[in-house]
Design a protein around this motif. Structure first.
Motif, PDB file in Angstrom:
ATOM      1  N   ARG A  13       0.845  -1.186   0.000  1.00  0.00           N
ATOM      2  CA  ARG A  13       0.000   0.000   0.000  1.00  0.00           C
ATOM      3  C   ARG A  13       0.884   1.239   0.000  1.00  0.00           C
ATOM      4  N   THR A  16       1.013   5.927   2.784  1.00  0.00           N
ATOM      5  CA  THR A  16       0.737   5.636   4.188  1.00  0.00           C
ATOM      6  C   THR A  16       1.013   6.834   5.096  1.00  0.00           C
ATOM      7  N   MET A  34      -6.762   3.365  -1.537  1.00  0.00           N
ATOM      8  CA  MET A  34      -5.694   2.361  -1.517  1.00  0.00           C
ATOM      9  C   MET A  34      -5.732   1.547  -0.232  1.00  0.00           C
ATOM     10  N   LYS A  35      -6.033   2.205   0.889  1.00  0.00           N
ATOM     11  CA  LYS A  35      -6.117   1.490   2.167  1.00  0.00           C
ATOM     12  C   LYS A  35      -7.250   0.475   2.121  1.00  0.00           C
ATOM     13  N   ALA A  38      -6.274  -2.463  -0.019  1.00  0.00           N
ATOM     14  CA  ALA A  38      -5.284  -3.308   0.660  1.00  0.00           C
ATOM     15  C   ALA A  38      -5.947  -4.153   1.742  1.00  0.00           C
TER      16      ALA A  38
END
Length: 52
Positions: A13, A16, A34-35, A38
């Motif tokens: 990912r 962050t 994206m989180k 993931a």
């Protein structure tokens, strides 16, 4: 990936540090997406592993 006879799934990912580094604040929506992706990939990999 096969390490020591075990299956390994790598979930990566990016972004962050959004929310930590103010220079990345413009990417908050992308980072959230994206989180979520993931987390879904990790959950799927866990379910697959549990069924073996």
């Amino acid at each position: 990936m096969d390490i020591w006879g075990a299956d390994l799934t790598v979930i990566e990912r990016e972004f962050t540090l959004v929310g930590v580094n103010p220079a990345l604040d413009e990417f908050a929506e992308l980072a959230a997406m994206m989180k979520k992706e993931a987390e879904e990939a990790a959950a799927s990999a866990g379910k697959d592993l549990a069924t073996r």
